[in-house]
Design an enzyme around this catalytic site. Structure first.
Site, PDB file in Angstrom:
ATOM      1  N   ASP A 115      -9.254  -3.791   5.705  1.00  0.00           N
ATOM      2  CA  ASP A 115     -10.503  -4.570   5.527  1.00  0.00           C
ATOM      3  C   ASP A 115     -10.376  -3.811   3.664  1.00  0.00           C
ATOM      4  OD1 ASP A 115     -11.443  -1.637   5.473  1.00  0.00           O
ATOM      5  OD2 ASP A 115     -12.700  -2.130   6.912  1.00  0.00           O
ATOM      6  N   ARG A 116     -11.053  -3.315   3.424  1.00  0.00           N
ATOM      7  CA  ARG A 116     -10.573  -3.408   1.698  1.00  0.00           C
ATOM      8  C   ARG A 116      -9.621  -4.108   0.957  1.00  0.00           C
ATOM      9  NH1 ARG A 116      -9.545   2.077   4.182  1.00  0.00           N
ATOM     10  NH2 ARG A 116      -8.239   3.404   3.446  1.00  0.00           N
TER      11      ARG A 116
ATOM     12  N   ASN B 231     -12.743   5.141  -1.613  1.00  0.00           N
ATOM     13  CA  ASN B 231     -12.558   4.548  -0.429  1.00  0.00           C
ATOM     14  C   ASN B 231     -14.364   5.082   0.282  1.00  0.00           C
ATOM     15  OD1 ASN B 231     -10.164   3.294  -0.713  1.00  0.00           O
ATOM     16  ND2 ASN B 231      -8.910   5.484   0.569  1.00  0.00           N
TER      17      ASN B 231
ATOM     18  N   ASP C 274       0.995  -1.015   0.258  1.00  0.00           N
ATOM     19  CA  ASP C 274      -0.258  -0.119   0.301  1.00  0.00           C
ATOM     20  C   ASP C 274       1.152   1.264   0.014  1.00  0.00           C
ATOM     21  OD1 ASP C 274      -2.202   1.803   0.401  1.00  0.00           O
ATOM     22  OD2 ASP C 274      -3.561   0.262   2.064  1.00  0.00           O
TER      23      ASP C 274
ATOM     24  N   ASP D  52       1.206   2.132   4.113  1.00  0.00           N
ATOM     25  CA  ASP D  52       0.128   3.148   3.661  1.00  0.00           C
ATOM     26  C   ASP D  52       0.309   4.539   5.168  1.00  0.00           C
ATOM     27  OD1 ASP D  52      -1.773   5.735   2.285  1.00  0.00           O
ATOM     28  OD2 ASP D  52      -3.171   4.285   3.671  1.00  0.00           O
TER      29      ASP D  52
ATOM     30  N   HIS E 118       1.927   7.995   5.249  1.00  0.00           N
ATOM     31  CA  HIS E 118       0.619   9.372   5.436  1.00  0.00           C
ATOM     32  C   HIS E 118       1.230  10.048   6.860  1.00  0.00           C
ATOM     33  CE1 HIS E 118      -2.861   8.625   2.754  1.00  0.00           C
ATOM     34  NE2 HIS E 118      -2.977   7.610   2.912  1.00  0.00           N
TER      35      HIS E 118
ATOM     36  N   HIS F 163      -2.110  10.591  -1.690  1.00  0.00           N
ATOM     37  CA  HIS F 163      -2.607  10.704  -3.197  1.00  0.00           C
ATOM     38  C   HIS F 163      -3.784  10.130  -3.413  1.00  0.00           C
ATOM     39  CE1 HIS F 163      -3.932   6.734  -0.974  1.00  0.00           C
ATOM     40  NE2 HIS F 163      -3.427   7.236  -0.432  1.00  0.00           N
TER      41      HIS F 163
ATOM     42  N   THR G 130      -6.813   3.648  -2.114  1.00  0.00           N
ATOM     43  CA  THR G 130      -6.647   2.265  -1.906  1.00  0.00           C
ATOM     44  C   THR G 130      -7.843   1.612  -2.095  1.00  0.00           C
ATOM     45  OG1 THR G 130      -5.493   2.598   0.472  1.00  0.00           O
ATOM     46  CG2 THR G 130      -6.466   0.927  -0.007  1.00  0.00           C
TER      47      THR G 130
END
Ligand code: ZN
Ligand code: ZN
Ligand code: ZN
Length: 555
Positions: A171-172, A109, A47, A314, A318, A496, A88
């Site tokens: 989760d995603r 998202n 990620d 990720d 961030h 991003h 993502t």
């Protein structure tokens, strides 16, 4: 388990009635078709991994991790996302469906749902239940994913004999790759839980090995003190540890090593702090190994698939930004996780029996405040002010801003009923707003949904906007900021979402069975990944696939 089933079917067919004979033939055919297939496909998504993380930190990597993949496999060095927005959920979905948000429908998202007039989260599903914890973190499924994934296709192609498992801390990043037909998708429930969970969309109860992992409270072993793996003075590829461009953890004034996770947990959502440290990647890798072992992945001729996503990269990007010591340390450590995983695959599945691909779901921008201090064109567009300005423009011209239903994800959604009531055409109002916004500072350009629906843009940023635009789900006016300008984020940390190279250019490496050794600088787009894996497995592509197999690999 599958072997037992096969033997059983073969055995019963000896005393056969006609239907079992047919089953036998079918099973044998699958085995014949698949004998040249890898026993296991391992999809690895890192990620927020920019392409240059592979090159910038290359001298710091050992020979068994990233270097093993690159030197022993095939590297597509000019791979880009071919759509906006680079987030993502669209990223993972595009990798696995071989198409873009215009087709698979995962446009962000979160996005504003025109029908319910509410925000929806990409994998929200109130009709399912959490499996494995008492929280609501499992009320999720891939129901918003409108096309099949390559993992779905593998399930269909093997008549459900090939297993598919998704694993991630996010989760995603587990659900969208695992798809609709997976045996299971697992993700991490942080806060006070510290458990891997799933949803009733996939399973009714956790298998014993997951239950045991959760009950063992092994999770506490990952709550360590995060210090640099090597002497921090050798980290010559990043800026000073103490700088103005990082967001410290809650409870700290500075973002500097070391970070005592046990101490920090209370003020940083308990076990969720793991997500923003390299140990989040370690737990995902260890859990993936357990999945391979306990689910018997890659143990027979029928191809299985494990979709692994390392998401801590990720959260760390961030918080600390592209140029931080924290990011450098994270990739040095991730290299070791990759090495360990490959070693494990060698021993468990066997060298030459598995195929790996590694890529990312998007890149990231260097912290704009850092770039601005370096005197390049970069900065921030205040989100609140931008929204106010948009509403004001509409109010001034048409008397009311209630014509606007929502502004989010750099898109303006008009209220179709309000427009009708005011006897205004969507085209007219959209064009007016576009003509206003386009003149504002640090807005590169604007395009209306109408224009996107009625034209075809073959290349450039408008092509990417078009590939990311879903007619039913996306907004009516799309705003594109200048490169290195972001809104609703900062002035610390990276993010991003744009169509510029820092967000679109990512690593793509194939390795293992059927993969030649080599590299190309030829332009490759993300949807080509699912097309290539489908070709390698000689199976039907996902149903919305718009990518093409990478010929250097499949021919
Ligand atoms: Zn991401
Ligand atoms: Zn720092
Ligand atoms: Zn992100």
């Amino acid at each position: 388990m599958r072997k037992l089933l096969l033997t059983l079917i073969l055995f019963t067919s000896f005393f056969s009635c006609k239907t079992t004979e047919n089953t036998t033939i079918k099973t044998t055919n699958i085995a014949e078709n698949t004998s040249t297939r890898p026993k296991l496909v391992v999809g690895i998504v890192v990620d927020q991994m920019r392409y240059d993380y592979l090159t910038r930190f290359y001298s710091k990597f050992g020979k068994d991790g990233f270097k093993r993949l690159v030197s022993g496999g095939f590297s597509c060095k000019n791979t880009h996302f071919n759509y906006v927005p680079t987030y993502t959920a669209p990223g993972h979905t595009s990798i696995y469906t071989g198409t873009t948000p215009a087709t698979h429908g995962i446009i962000g998202n979160n996005w504003f749902d025109k029908e319910s007039k509410k925000y929806i989260y990409c994998t929200d599903d109130a009709s399912v239940k959490t499996v494995g914890s008492t929280s609501s973190a499992g009320l999720m499924s891939p129901k918003n994913e409108l096309t099949t994934t390559m993992t779905d296709q593998l399930r269909l192609d093997t008549n459900f004999q090939g297993k598919v498992i998704g694993v991630s801390i996010k989760d995603r990043a587990s659900i969208l790759p695992a798809g609709h037909l997976a045996n299971a998708a697992y993700w991490f429930d942080g806060n006070d839980q510290g458990r891997f969970i799933s949803s009733t969309f996939y399973i009714d109860a956790l298998p014993k090995w997951v239950q045991e992992f959760n009950d063992s409270r092994k999770v506490d072993e990952y709550m360590q003190t995060w210090n640099t793996l090597y002497d921090i003075n050798t980290y010559t590829e990043s800026i000073a540890d103490d700088n103005n461009y990082e967001k410290p953890f809650e409870g700290l004034d500075k973002a500097t090593f070391p970070y005592d996770l046990k101490k920090l947990a209370a003020k940083n959502q308990g076990y969720s702090i793991l997500k923003a440290t390299p140990f989040g990647n370690t737990i995902v890798k260890d859990f993936a190994k357990l999945a391979i072992q306990n689910e018997g992945l890659g143990q027979d001729v029928i191809t299985d698939f494990i979709a692994i996503s390392f998401s801590s990269t990720d959260y760390i990007g961030h918080r600390f930004g592209v140029d931080s010591k924290e990011v450098e340390d994270t990739y040095i450590r991730l290299d070791k996780e990759i090495a360990d995983l490959l070693n494990y695959l060698d021993s468990q599945v066997g060298k030459g029996n598995y195929t790996v691909f590694l890529t990312a779901d998007h890149g990231a921008v260097r912290v704009p405040s850092y770039l601005a201090d370096l005197k390049t064109h970069a900065g921030y567009v205040n989100q609140k002010k931008l929204k106010k300005k948009i509403r004001k423009a509409i109010r001034k011209k048409y008397g009311s801003d209630s014509l606007i239903a929502n502004i989010s994800n750099y898109q303006v959604f008009f209220d179709k009923k309000a427009l009708k009531k005011a006897d205004l055409s969507l085209k007219k109002v959209s064009n007016y707003l576009k003509s206003k916004i386009e003149n504002w500072d640090n807005v590169q350009q604007c395009i209306t949904g109408e224009t996107l629906k009625n034209n075809s843009f073959p290349n450039g940023i408008l092509h990417k906007i078009q590939m990311g635009y879903h007619p039913k789900r996306s907004g009516d006016v799309v705003i594109i900021l200048d490169p290195a300008y972001i809104s609703g984020y900062g002035p610390q940390g990276s993010t991003h979402g744009s169509g510029f190279t820092y967000d679109t250019h990512v690593p793509l490496v194939f390795y293992g069975k059927h993969i030649p050794q080599g590299k190309t600088f030829r332009p490759i787009v993300i949807p080509d990944i699912a097309a290539t894996i489908s070709a390698l497995l000689d199976m039907q592509m996902p149903n919305g696939c718009t990518g093409n197999p990478i010929l250097e690999i499949v021919e």
